[in-house]
Design an enzyme around this catalytic site. Structure first.
Site, PDB file in Angstrom:
ATOM      1  N   CYS A 164       0.827  -1.213   0.000  1.00  0.00           N
ATOM      2  CA  CYS A 164       0.000   0.000   0.000  1.00  0.00           C
ATOM      3  C   CYS A 164       0.859   1.259   0.000  1.00  0.00           C
ATOM      4  O   CYS A 164       0.461   2.293  -0.532  1.00  0.00           O
ATOM      5  CB  CYS A 164      -0.973   0.000   1.163  1.00  0.00           C
ATOM      6  SG  CYS A 164      -0.225  -0.183   2.787  1.00  0.00           S
TER       7      CYS A 164
ATOM      8  N   ASP B 131      -6.881   5.197  -2.834  1.00  0.00           N
ATOM      9  CA  ASP B 131      -6.637   4.014  -2.013  1.00  0.00           C
ATOM     10  C   ASP B 131      -6.859   2.788  -2.881  1.00  0.00           C
ATOM     11  O   ASP B 131      -7.987   2.549  -3.350  1.00  0.00           O
ATOM     12  CB  ASP B 131      -7.591   4.028  -0.816  1.00  0.00           C
ATOM     13  CG  ASP B 131      -7.392   2.853   0.134  1.00  0.00           C
ATOM     14  OD1 ASP B 131      -6.659   1.909  -0.216  1.00  0.00           O
ATOM     15  OD2 ASP B 131      -7.977   2.887   1.228  1.00  0.00           O
TER      16      ASP B 131
END
Length: 227
Positions: free
Chosen positions: A82, A172
């Site tokens: 991430c 995201d």
């Protein structure tokens, strides 16, 4: 993260900076402005997961692509990556794109990604040797060992960027697509009070209202290098 992006082809004129406070002006003043992107690191709490599932709900999976796409979004399919997805969102959008060195690995990656749908973009990132090499070099250059892809990690990165039409976007790779958080003024950067209220402070407020005691939030900003 700065080393990762510089190796890939971001100009050394930009770098990431720790943001020590979003409420104390004297500490916020240490960050060069304007800031073109923010990376928020936060704990994946039950409160956040409930909010994420509720907001995503029945939304269709994002399928945007092409030169007219307002923001370039990357779907995360690589485990524990991430942070990597976050830095790619930071430099693929907004003012930071102007600081990508032509003909660099980063320029080539972005050029190839723009015309692909999210699933194909994810494959592009997974198969990129240049990205893997830069990521490995950056991961082994710090003081803490990088987690393995299969490790269970409860911290996550999201990126906030300002698009050319002055909207704040939450980026995201775990979500169904990019999230438009609202309109900013021309003079607002991603560290302005208005942008912080739309983005970072909403994360903090949710946890506070739920009585959460996990304070493992941190923030870094991409802006002009101090070197």
């Amino acid at each position: 993260m700065s080393a990762l992006l510089h190796k890939l082809g971001l100009s050394s004129q930009l770098a990431f900076h720790d943001v020590f406070s979003i409420d104390e002006p004297e500490l916020l003043a240490f960050v060069p402005r304007p800031a073109s992107a923010l990376l928020l690191v936060f704990p994946i709490s039950d409160t956040y997961e409930s909010f994420r599932r509720s907001e995503d709900g029945d939304k269709a999976e994002y399928e945007g692509s092409g030169p007219n796409e307002e923001v370039v979004w990357y779907k995360q399919t690589i485990g524990n990556a991430c942070g990597l997805i976050g830095v790619l969102h930071a430099v693929s959008n907004g003012a930071a794109r102007d600081f990508i060195t032509p003909d660099s690995d980063l320029a080539t990656l972005l050029q190839d990604a723009i015309n692909l749908k999210p699933a194909q973009r994810a494959d592009l990132l997974y198969e990129s040797q240049a990205l893997e090499s830069a990521h490995q070099a950056a991961a082994t250059g710090g003081d803490t060992s990088a987690p393995a892809a299969e490790d269970n990690v409860d911290l996550h990165y999201v990126c906030f960027v300002k698009s050319a039409n002055n909207h704040l976007w939450e980026m995201d790779g775990r979500r169904k697509g990019p999230l438009d958080r609202g309109l900013l003024t021309v003079d607002d950067d991603v560290l302005s009070d208005k942008a912080l209220d739309m983005g970072v402070r909403s994360f903090l407020k949710r946890e506070a209202e739920a009585g959460g005691g996990d304070l493992r939030f941190s923030l870094i900003a991409l802006s002009q290098s101090l070197d």
